[in-house]
Design an enzyme around this catalytic site. Structure first.
Site, PDB file in Angstrom:
ATOM      1  N   GLU A  33       0.912  -1.285   0.026  1.00 24.38           N
ATOM      2  CA  GLU A  33       0.149  -0.127  -0.059  1.00 24.38           C
ATOM      3  C   GLU A  33       0.854   1.244   0.105  1.00 24.38           C
ATOM      4  OE1 GLU A  33      -1.566   1.322   3.874  1.00 24.38           O
ATOM      5  OE2 GLU A  33      -1.370  -0.487   4.786  1.00 24.38           O
ATOM      6  N   LYS A  41      -5.726  10.507   1.045  1.00 30.84           N
ATOM      7  CA  LYS A  41      -5.916   9.226   1.445  1.00 30.84           C
ATOM      8  C   LYS A  41      -7.079   8.639   0.677  1.00 30.84           C
ATOM      9  CE  LYS A  41      -5.780   6.738   5.756  1.00 30.84           C
ATOM     10  NZ  LYS A  41      -5.929   7.261   7.327  1.00 30.84           N
ATOM     11  N   VAL A  92      -5.723   0.280   2.996  1.00 29.35           N
ATOM     12  CA  VAL A  92      -5.935  -1.092   2.806  1.00 29.35           C
ATOM     13  C   VAL A  92      -7.137  -1.469   1.711  1.00 29.35           C
ATOM     14  CG1 VAL A  92      -6.444  -3.293   3.720  1.00 29.35           C
ATOM     15  CG2 VAL A  92      -4.814  -2.071   4.951  1.00 29.35           C
ATOM     16  N   ASP A 102     -11.985  -1.330   5.563  1.00 30.01           N
ATOM     17  CA  ASP A 102     -11.310  -2.476   5.174  1.00 30.01           C
ATOM     18  C   ASP A 102     -11.837  -3.759   5.360  1.00 30.01           C
ATOM     19  OD1 ASP A 102      -8.929  -0.587   5.072  1.00 30.01           O
ATOM     20  OD2 ASP A 102      -8.029  -1.334   6.870  1.00 30.01           O
ATOM     21  N   LYS A 136      -4.871  -3.399  13.932  1.00 29.86           N
ATOM     22  CA  LYS A 136      -4.169  -2.196  14.541  1.00 29.86           C
ATOM     23  C   LYS A 136      -4.647  -2.162  16.108  1.00 29.86           C
ATOM     24  CE  LYS A 136      -3.273   0.888  10.794  1.00 29.86           C
ATOM     25  NZ  LYS A 136      -4.297   0.557   9.509  1.00 29.86           N
TER      26      LYS A 136
END
Length: 585
Positions: A30, A92, A112, A148, A165
């Site tokens: 990514e 982003k 992602v 995601d 995460k």
């Protein structure tokens, strides 16, 4: 219609996979981690390190991004630098933003979810990232859930990560992944990893013991959705759990106090954690990214090797090599290895840092494979040499490299299978010696050309032309990537051609083990450091002193018949097992 731009490296890998990109060795990376996940210049250094890690494992990196509305599958050096330097000024891009960024001709760093969309467009099936997005803490009030999860469920991609995460709600994220039908696996342990730490306290729904089992899962024809492969951070890199959790709580409070939401939330929290942990979290983040890239590359390579092995089992019988010269009709030796321009520099006085140092330089022809081919030809052996030289510009040639091959041709070496690779420079080794100290000061080895997938086609040509009766042996050095090593060794083994291995360096020597080909090697020629490096790769006794005897016994036990260990001025030690299996030296 969206424009898709493939790097030369990725395009070549796709051309070599016979239409099934699952076996292409390409690993998606990514670009959000470059632009938003890490500070400059660590982001650029990490991006380069990730790509280098993938290549060193024998796979092909494809960093994904949108540039001026075009999807780029694989970035060049200038593009990586641009994304790193611009950082958070670049948008982003997740699923929500994808069509907008394309239609408005914008630059976009893919998350992602965005990278998974790009994987589907490009046909890439293996993707390495740091950690998954998921259900945020307090999502029952905010409804903040990462895109995601639904994107993984829509895909047929394996996402190699260090878990979810740590700043997120891991139990709820695992529940939502289960609801979405995503196969969530842990590699090598039953507990699902927690990004900075190996333990989340939660059992992974599925367990995979090895890289091979992960590859087998992806080969299944009934992969119904995405696969999450949770890879625990290496033990030596793991962060202390309480330190991380305390930093998370403080970072989340700071985000709430500053009303940080949406796309800015995760970068803000990660930056705060780096500050609160004195960059300990940042270091772990980089190390787990590299580890995930390595695992993803190994899965991709294992898939590629399995396809090669299956295809070789169904090959038709070989045909004779065509006759193109006096030394081709009854070739005795095939040499597969590097052609290198060696540049040796010596300063006139003690080296001064950050200065132009007067001195002298010499250019010589080198490369282990080339040296073996030349020496063999001078001894009257008929040689076929497979190697690669560069063609950096479309309408130019690397003059020194082609002179090097021309000299071999004059010795009668058959160069039918040696190729010029567009867009690459011929391999170079540059060494600078300090005249005052009398030893090597610094050296640079540029061997990128041997990662080129075009070598695969040249090996295929050689495979078709090989005639067992005309070959007494094959010499291969360790400069080629793992897939090429595998293909050459299995090709020779299938035809009962003796294989001689030149390990090249301590760093490259274990590649023959990683490629699964040590069992095919009849004789190898390591120095003491290379001997130890190979033994360490295969021995389970990691704490045993790796003496030359122990190292040699370890390797001989895998099937190699002779080891000629070079010991400099002390000469050569020959190791073997006698007919009763007793070690001799």
């Amino acid at each position: 219609r969206m424009k898709v731009v493939y790097s030369k490296e990725v395009q070549s890998a796709f051309e070599c996979c016979h239409g099934d990109r699952l076996y292409s060795k390409v690993v998606a990376l990514e670009s959000t981690v470059i632009a938003h996940g890490l500070p400059y210049p660590e982001n650029l250094e990490t991006a380069r390190l990730l790509e280098r890690t993938v290549r060193q494992c024998g796979a092909v990196p494809a960093t994904m991004a949108i540039i001026r509305g075009a999807l780029h599958v694989g970035l060049n050096t200038a593009q990586l630098e641009y994304f790193a330097e611009q950082g958070q000024q670049i948008r982003k891009v997740s699923r929500r933003d994808f069509s907008y960024a394309v239609s408005q001709k914008l630059d976009g760093a893919l998350t992602v979810a965005g990278t998974l969309i790009a994987c589907r467009i490009a046909g890439i099936r293996i993707f390495a990232t740091g950690g998954l997005g998921g259900v945020h803490r307090g999502a029952s009030d905010t409804f903040d859930i990462s895109a995601d999860i639904p994107e993984i469920a829509r895909s047929n991609v394996m996402v190699v990560c260090a878990g979810v995460k740590s700043i997120l709600d891991i139990p709820k994220t695992l529940e939502l992944l289960e609801t979405a039908g995503v196969a969530v696996c842990a590699l090598g342990q039953h507990e699902f990893p927690a990004f900075y730490t190996r333990s989340s306290g939660l059992k992974a729904p599925l367990f995979l013991e090895s890289i091979e089992s992960a590859a087998e899962l992806m080969k299944s024809e009934i992969v119904l959705g995405g696969v999450v492969l949770g890879v625990p951070v290496p033990k030596e890199s793991e962060a202390e759990g309480n330190l991380i959790e305390n930093a998370i709580q403080e970072a989340l409070k700071s985000a709430a106090d500053n009303n940080i939401q949406g796309a800015e939330f995760t970068p803000f929290v990660l930056k705060e954690m780096a500050r609160l942990t004195s960059n300990a979290s940042l270091k772990v983040n980089i190390q787990l990214l590299v580890n995930n890239a390595r695992i993803a590359a190994q899965v991709a390579l294992t898939l590629s090797l399995s396809k090669l092995s299956a295809r070789q089992r169904h090959q038709s019988s070989p045909i004779s090599v065509h006759s193109a010269g006096p030394n081709e009709d009854k070739t005795e030796l095939v040499v597969v290895g590097a052609t290198v321009l060696d540049i040796q520099c010596t300063t006139d006085s003690a080296i001064e840092h950050s200065e132009s140092n007067p001195g002298s330089c010499s250019l010589t022809y080198g490369g282990v494979g080339r040296n073996v081919a030349e020496a063999s030809a001078r001894l009257g052996v008929r040689v076929v040499f497979l190697s690669a030289v560069g063609k950096p510009e479309p309408n130019s040639q690397d003059t020194d490299a082609h002179k090097m091959l021309s000299d071999l041709e004059q010795l009668g070496v058959n160069l039918k299978y040696s190729i010029s690779v567009p867009g690459f420079y011929t391999a170079r080794y540059v060494a600078t010696h300090d005249i005052q100290r009398g030893d090597l000061f610094v050296s640079v080895a540029d061997m990128k050309i041997f990662d080129s997938p075009l070598l695969y086609k040249s090996i295929q040509m050689l495979d078709r032309d090989l005639n067992t009766a005309e070959r007494s042996g094959l010499v291969i050095d360790a400069n080629f990537d793992l897939a090429d090593l595998f293909q050459v060794c299995t090709m020779a083994s299938n035809r009962n051609i003796k294989i001689f291995y030149e390990p090249t360096s301590a760093a490259k020597a274990p590649k023959i083990v990683a490629a699964g080909c040590l069992k095919y090697v009849l004789v190898m020629f390591p120095n003491s450091a290379e001997l130890e490096a190979i033994a360490k790769r295969i021995s389970k006794q990691k704490h045993h002193p790796f003496t030359p005897e122990f190292s040699a016994k370890t390797i001989l036990g895998e099937g190699t018949k002779r080891i000629l260990e070079t010991r400099g001025k002390a000469g050569v030690a020959v190791h073997w097992l006698d007919k009763n299996g007793n070690y001799q030296c």
